[in-house]
Design a protein around this motif. Structure first.
Motif, PDB file in Angstrom:
ATOM      1  N   ALA A  87      -0.182  43.179 -57.341  1.00 11.35           N
ATOM      2  CA  ALA A  87       0.500  43.715 -56.156  1.00 11.35           C
ATOM      3  C   ALA A  87      -0.378  43.463 -54.940  1.00 11.35           C
ATOM      4  N   ILE A  88       0.229  42.989 -53.845  1.00  9.32           N
ATOM      5  CA  ILE A  88      -0.499  42.612 -52.638  1.00  9.32           C
ATOM      6  C   ILE A  88       0.159  43.259 -51.425  1.00  9.32           C
ATOM      7  N   GLU A  89      -0.647  43.629 -50.441  1.00  9.09           N
ATOM      8  CA  GLU A  89      -0.140  44.053 -49.143  1.00  9.09           C
ATOM      9  C   GLU A  89       0.113  42.788 -48.332  1.00  9.09           C
ATOM     10  N   PRO A  90       1.374  42.458 -48.025  1.00  5.49           N
ATOM     11  CA  PRO A  90       1.669  41.148 -47.428  1.00  5.49           C
ATOM     12  C   PRO A  90       0.974  40.862 -46.105  1.00  5.49           C
ATOM     13  N   SER A  91       0.832  41.861 -45.253  1.00  7.63           N
ATOM     14  CA  SER A  91       0.296  41.624 -43.914  1.00  7.63           C
ATOM     15  C   SER A  91      -1.216  41.423 -43.887  1.00  7.63           C
ATOM     16  N   THR A  92      -1.915  41.828 -44.954  1.00  7.23           N
ATOM     17  CA  THR A  92      -3.376  41.746 -44.967  1.00  7.23           C
ATOM     18  C   THR A  92      -3.944  40.935 -46.127  1.00  7.23           C
ATOM     19  N   GLY A  93      -3.183  40.779 -47.196  1.00  3.71           N
ATOM     20  CA  GLY A  93      -3.702  40.135 -48.400  1.00  3.71           C
ATOM     21  C   GLY A  93      -4.492  41.077 -49.298  1.00  3.71           C
ATOM     22  N   ARG A  94      -4.584  42.375 -48.922  1.00  2.00           N
ATOM     23  CA  ARG A  94      -5.306  43.344 -49.741  1.00  2.00           C
ATOM     24  C   ARG A  94      -4.610  43.480 -51.099  1.00  2.00           C
ATOM     25  N   ALA A 127       1.551  28.346 -62.875  1.00  2.00           N
ATOM     26  CA  ALA A 127       1.225  29.319 -61.831  1.00  2.00           C
ATOM     27  C   ALA A 127       0.612  30.579 -62.414  1.00  2.00           C
ATOM     28  N   THR A 128      -0.225  31.222 -61.613  1.00  2.00           N
ATOM     29  CA  THR A 128      -0.743  32.551 -61.920  1.00  2.00           C
ATOM     30  C   THR A 128       0.152  33.598 -61.271  1.00  2.00           C
ATOM     31  N   PRO A 129       0.149  34.825 -61.782  1.00  2.00           N
ATOM     32  CA  PRO A 129       0.848  35.901 -61.083  1.00  2.00           C
ATOM     33  C   PRO A 129       0.342  36.092 -59.650  1.00  2.00           C
ATOM     34  N   LEU A 130      -0.980  35.935 -59.445  1.00  2.00           N
ATOM     35  CA  LEU A 130      -1.506  36.029 -58.084  1.00  2.00           C
ATOM     36  C   LEU A 130      -0.798  35.045 -57.170  1.00  2.00           C
ATOM     37  N   GLN A 131      -0.646  33.806 -57.616  1.00  2.00           N
ATOM     38  CA  GLN A 131      -0.008  32.796 -56.782  1.00  2.00           C
ATOM     39  C   GLN A 131       1.445  33.150 -56.478  1.00  2.00           C
ATOM     40  N   MET A 132       2.186  33.614 -57.460  1.00  2.00           N
ATOM     41  CA  MET A 132       3.591  33.928 -57.210  1.00  2.00           C
ATOM     42  C   MET A 132       3.733  35.178 -56.345  1.00  2.00           C
ATOM     43  N   ALA A 133       2.756  36.093 -56.423  1.00  2.00           N
ATOM     44  CA  ALA A 133       2.749  37.222 -55.489  1.00  2.00           C
ATOM     45  C   ALA A 133       2.481  36.721 -54.075  1.00  2.00           C
ATOM     46  N   MET A 134       1.633  35.716 -53.936  1.00  2.00           N
ATOM     47  CA  MET A 134       1.345  35.149 -52.623  1.00  2.00           C
ATOM     48  C   MET A 134       2.561  34.445 -52.032  1.00  2.00           C
ATOM     49  N   VAL A 135       3.388  33.844 -52.880  1.00  2.00           N
ATOM     50  CA  VAL A 135       4.624  33.222 -52.389  1.00  2.00           C
ATOM     51  C   VAL A 135       5.530  34.288 -51.768  1.00  2.00           C
ATOM     52  N   SER A 136       5.746  35.371 -52.510  1.00  2.00           N
ATOM     53  CA  SER A 136       6.583  36.453 -51.969  1.00  2.00           C
ATOM     54  C   SER A 136       5.953  37.084 -50.735  1.00  2.00           C
ATOM     55  N   ALA A 137       4.633  37.288 -50.778  1.00  2.00           N
ATOM     56  CA  ALA A 137       3.945  37.912 -49.650  1.00  2.00           C
ATOM     57  C   ALA A 137       4.033  37.040 -48.406  1.00  2.00           C
TER      58      ALA A 137
END
Length: 487
Positions: A160-167, A345-355
């Motif tokens: 899970a990522i905060e889209p505006s910050t990448g946290r 793909a990693t889950p991190l990468q696919m979270a980054m796509v959505s973010a």
């Protein structure tokens, strides 16, 4: 003074100055590097006497040092060890071994960081107990717990990522392991535990959220293909393709079908928006062929594909690059249109796509450190940085609209949250011999994103070839998003 004596004095002064400068550089400028050099036994022995700093999440230490009754002085202790293992890693002074945050932030935690130089001198002079600094992570304990519980006994990962910050707000990987077993001061016991973990075919030491044997992203990759189409300027969400029930791959006799086996809804043609909403393979394969592998790869790389991301700057705690290979032939390009073939793909990468889509098209570098709290109670704040722009904001808004439809009235319906608009995309990826890999990625609230999430569940979620991303992965993501939103 004679001429010879003057020359000798100048030479001696120059030698003294050179010695002073070199020792100063070594003792101050290179202190941190030398202290953390593998095999530096002096630094290792000194570290035994220093109380290592804590790793803190949501105000509570999840890794700390407690007194031990042996030569090592301090024993590393982990709370909810299995849940936090992919994040904290472990530290063992007997074997001089460290992983994850324990390795990435070792200089800070051990008090050997160059920023602690004068503090170390002060504590030495005053006789105070030497201590390392504390590291406070960006993760949220409630969100981590929600992800851990929601994944249950499944083999997979959640990010899970905060889209505006990448946290990074949560990072879960299962199966996991008890880091306390690898932190004890009994070398034989640690080696036995480690050997057992490495021999386990489920690979519990892998952090599936960012590394390991990467999975095809399946239909979640359709987001990247649709993004590439919009970015090309040649397509809109309403662009159409023939609505057929089977498609022969170019230059091949292999036939592709949609998940349901029929056409993609009603009518002789189907739009990109409908293909995304119903998660149809054929129109996305046709779109991929028209775009070409170079265009798709360029767009994928704007989201982070083919790059590694460090959870802590300049550290080895980094992701395995997700891949969109070069020089794909036409059949492989078609397969990549729905996340199959050679795409991984990693889950991190696919979270980054959505973010990135959620953040008006701007992709942020993922980060895990919120602040370092030093022994004098001063602190250094973590900072956010942009990876780059993947999509113009107006095109990102079109992607958001299509992703909302996917959840509201499409293939990702199990991610719905009462009273909250959710944007998302599921994936059910085929493997050569293994059961399906099940995916979800998305964000919420759709129009004011607070969290982007990606879930991967391996081995078909225990349902062989009958499981689906909407049935297994989407409900997990829903619980994680609810935890962030306080629902």
């Amino acid at each position: 003074m004679t001429k010879e004596l003057r020359r000798l004095s100048i030479v001696m002064l120059a030698m003294f100055l050179a010695l002073f400068v070199s020792t100063s550089v070594i003792q101050v400028g290179q202190a941190a590097n030398l202290a953390n050099t593998a095999g530096n036994r002096r630094a290792l022995y000194d570290s035994y006497e220093i109380q290592r700093g804590s790793i803190i999440v949501s105000g509570t230490a999840i890794a700390s040092s407690v007194p031990s009754e042996d030569v090592y002085s301090w024993q590393r202790q982990y709370v909810d060890a299995d849940m936090w293992a992919p994040v904290t890693g472990y530290m063992n002074p007997v074997l001089d071994a460290r992983t994850r945050i324990e390795s990435a932030e070792n200089a800070v935690l051990s008090g050997s960081d160059e920023n602690d130089f004068f503090s170390r001198i002060e504590r030495t002079v005053t006789g105070e107990v030497q201590r390392g600094s504390n590291v406070e992570l960006s993760l949220d304990a409630d969100v981590q717990r929600a992800a851990w519980d929601a994944l249950g006994d499944q083999q997979g990962a959640v990010v899970a990522i905060e889209p505006s910050t990448g946290r990074i707000l949560a990072m879960v990987s299962k199966p996991s392991y008890d880091t306390n077993l690898l932190a004890v001061h009994d070398a034989d016991a640690v080696n036995a535990a480690y050997d057992q973990l490495t021999a386990d075919p489920s690979k519990p030491l892998d952090n599936r959220a960012i590394e390991g044997d990467l999975n095809p992203p399946g239909s979640t990759f359709k987001l990247v293909v649709a993004s590439a189409a919009l970015a090309s300027g040649r397509y809109t969400p309403d662009s159409t393709f023939p609505n057929v029930s089977s498609y022969t791959l170019p230059q091949s006799s292999s036939v592709v079908s949609n998940a349901g086996g029929g056409a993609c809804g009603d009518g002789d043609t189907v739009t990109i928006a409908t293909a995304l909403r119903l998660s149809c393979n054929i129109p996305m394969a046709e779109l991929a062929v028209e775009l070409g592998d170079d265009a798709i790869r360029a767009e994928a790389e704007k989201y982070g594909f083919n790059s590694s991301f460090a959870m802590v700057p300049d550290s080895t705690f980094a992701s395995t690059p997700s891949t969109y290979p070069s020089n794909l032939d036409a059949p492989q390009t078609a397969l990549s249109g729905f996340g199959q073939g050679q795409v991984r793909a990693t889950p991190l990468q696919m979270a980054m796509v959505s973010a990135g889509i959620a953040n008006d098209g701007v992709v942020m570098n993922p980060r895990m450190i919120d602040r370092v709290i030093r022994t004098d109670l001063s602190s250094t704040e973590g900072s956010s940085s942009e990876y780059g722009r993947a999509l113009d904001s107006n095109l990102a808004a079109q992607m958001v609209t299509m992703m909302k439809a996917n959840v509201q009235d499409g293939a990702a319906s199990n991610a719905r949250i009462d009273g909250v608009e959710v944007a998302g995309k599921t994936g059910t990826a085929e493997n050569d011999t293994r059961p399906y890999t099940l995916w979800f990625t998305g964000f919420a609230p759709a129009d004011d994103p607070k969290v982007a999430v990606a879930v991967v569940v391996e081995n078909g979620g225990g349902q062989g070839q009958s499981g689906s991303g909407n049935e297994i992965a989407a409900p997990i993501a829903k619980k994680v998003m609810e935890a962030v939103l306080g629902k």
